[in-house]
Structure formats: C-alpha cells, structure tokens
Scaffold this motif. Structure first.
Motif, PDB file in Angstrom:
ATOM      1  N   THR A   3      -1.334   5.111   5.654  1.00 47.03           N
ATOM      2  CA  THR A   3      -2.644   4.507   5.519  1.00 47.03           C
ATOM      3  C   THR A   3      -2.746   3.883   4.143  1.00 47.03           C
ATOM      4  O   THR A   3      -2.292   4.466   3.157  1.00 47.03           O
ATOM      5  N   PHE A   5      -5.675   2.318   1.563  1.00 49.12           N
ATOM      6  CA  PHE A   5      -7.111   2.148   1.355  1.00 49.12           C
ATOM      7  C   PHE A   5      -7.441   0.656   1.355  1.00 49.12           C
ATOM      8  O   PHE A   5      -6.621  -0.181   0.966  1.00 49.12           O
ATOM      9  N   GLU A   8      -6.457  -1.705  -1.387  1.00 53.12           N
ATOM     10  CA  GLU A   8      -5.029  -1.824  -1.682  1.00 53.12           C
ATOM     11  C   GLU A   8      -4.276  -2.630  -0.619  1.00 53.12           C
ATOM     12  O   GLU A   8      -3.081  -2.867  -0.756  1.00 53.12           O
ATOM     13  N   ARG A   9      -4.959  -3.034   0.410  1.00 48.45           N
ATOM     14  CA  ARG A   9      -4.309  -3.761   1.508  1.00 48.45           C
ATOM     15  C   ARG A   9      -4.016  -5.204   1.108  1.00 48.45           C
ATOM     16  O   ARG A   9      -4.670  -5.772   0.252  1.00 48.45           O
TER      17      ARG A   9
END
Length: 77
Positions: A3, A5, A8-9
């Motif tokens: 995953t 956050f 941070e994508r």
C-alpha cells in the motif's frame, strides 16, 4: 501486497519496489516467473503491472477480494 499512502503515489516507489523484488528473487533464487493477482478495478495496479511487462493469463475469484485478474511476468534468463 503493498500500500502507498495517497501523498506518496505516482512517484515511482511501487515500480522501484516491484523491480527490486523481481531482481532479488531472480538473482538469489533463480525465479523467472512472477504472478500477480489484481482486482480489475484497481487501475493503478493494473497500469503498473502492464508497464513492468505482466500479461493477463486469466482470472479467479478471491475468497475475500472477489474477482481478480491473474497476470504473469516472465523474467529474462
């Protein structure tokens, strides 16, 4: 699984992580085939898999997540 956050994508972290994992598995253990199971609606993960070279080979129904695509990536020798 992994995953990232929201903030941070889109910065290449997942791409770098998957490439690093693939390289490690290949170099340390001779792994040549990686398999991913991704929900059809998870467009970010689907795009990442496509960029890395994964190809859809089928599908299955995960007991928890529901329908998922099955993709494979064959690493070079």
């Amino acid at each position: 699984g992994y995953t990232l956050f929201v903030g941070e994508r889109g910065q290449g972290y997942a791409t770098e992580a998957v490439r690093g994992m693939a390289a490690w598995a290949h170099e340390q253990h001779g792994v040549r085939l990686l398999v991913a199971s991704i929900a059809p609606g998870n467009l970010a993960a689907q795009r990442l898999a496509a960029r890395l070279g994964f190809q859809r080979v089928g599908g299955h129904v995960d007991a928890v997540a529901g329908p998922e695509d099955v993709l494979v990536w064959t690493l070079p020798p």
